[in-house]
Design a protein around this motif. Structure first.
Motif, short mmCIF file in Angstrom:
data_model
loop_
_atom_site.label_atom_id
_atom_site.label_comp_id
_atom_site.label_asym_id
_atom_site.label_seq_id
_atom_site.Cartn_x
_atom_site.Cartn_y
_atom_site.Cartn_z
N THR A 272 92.73 47.56 70.46
CA THR A 272 92.40 46.14 70.54
C THR A 272 90.92 46.00 70.26
O THR A 272 90.11 46.73 70.83
CB THR A 272 92.73 45.55 71.92
N VAL B 286 90.15 38.47 71.87
CA VAL B 286 90.80 39.46 71.01
C VAL B 286 90.62 39.04 69.56
O VAL B 286 90.99 37.93 69.18
CB VAL B 286 92.30 39.60 71.35
N LYS C 108 94.51 43.37 67.00
CA LYS C 108 95.27 44.38 67.73
C LYS C 108 96.10 45.15 66.74
O LYS C 108 96.47 44.62 65.69
CB LYS C 108 96.21 43.73 68.74
N ARG D 235 96.63 44.09 79.26
CA ARG D 235 96.90 42.75 78.77
C ARG D 235 96.02 41.80 79.56
O ARG D 235 95.96 41.85 80.78
CB ARG D 235 98.37 42.38 78.95
N TYR E 277 87.73 43.41 70.38
CA TYR E 277 87.26 42.17 71.01
C TYR E 277 85.94 41.74 70.38
O TYR E 277 85.10 42.59 70.07
CB TYR E 277 87.01 42.39 72.51
#
Length: 109
Positions: A58, A66, A69, A3, A60
């Motif tokens: 995830t 981000v 997800k 995270r 990017y």
């Protein structure tokens, strides 16, 4: 799963922990066999992996933000991502499973 509190932490993590190679795979110690195609992609990306090898992903953008997800069904051997709405450019796709991850470089035409 990782995270990141700040959008650029993802990019810093990738920069510090991964060596960018000429191919699609950025990590040098894969968790399992993974195929991503087509790369470059236009509207969809297919992930072929061993069932149970990953539980989430995830994606990017090049700025470390981000883009998307999701959860990967552990029973699935093939996952299809509809990325038609993604802007053209380079992305990093991080596949995660129980504290381990593998990152791939993707290009959208």
């Amino acid at each position: 799963p990782h995270r990141f509190d700040h959008p650029y932490e993802a990019a810093q993590s990738v920069s510090q922990n991964l060596a960018v190679l000429q191919g699609a795979i950025l990590t040098n110690s894969p968790i399992s066999e993974v195929s991503l195609f087509p790369n470059p992609f236009q509207t969809r990306l297919i992930l072929q992996l061993l069932p149970g090898s990953y539980d989430s992903y995830t994606m990017y953008n090049i700025n470390g933000q981000v883009y998307r997800k999701g959860v990967i069904d552990k029973r699935a051997g093939t996952v299809e991502l509809n990325l038609e709405a993604a802007p053209a450019g380079m992305y990093l796709l991080e596949l995660m499973s129980e504290g381990q991850s593998e990152t791939f470089r993707l290009i959208k035409d």
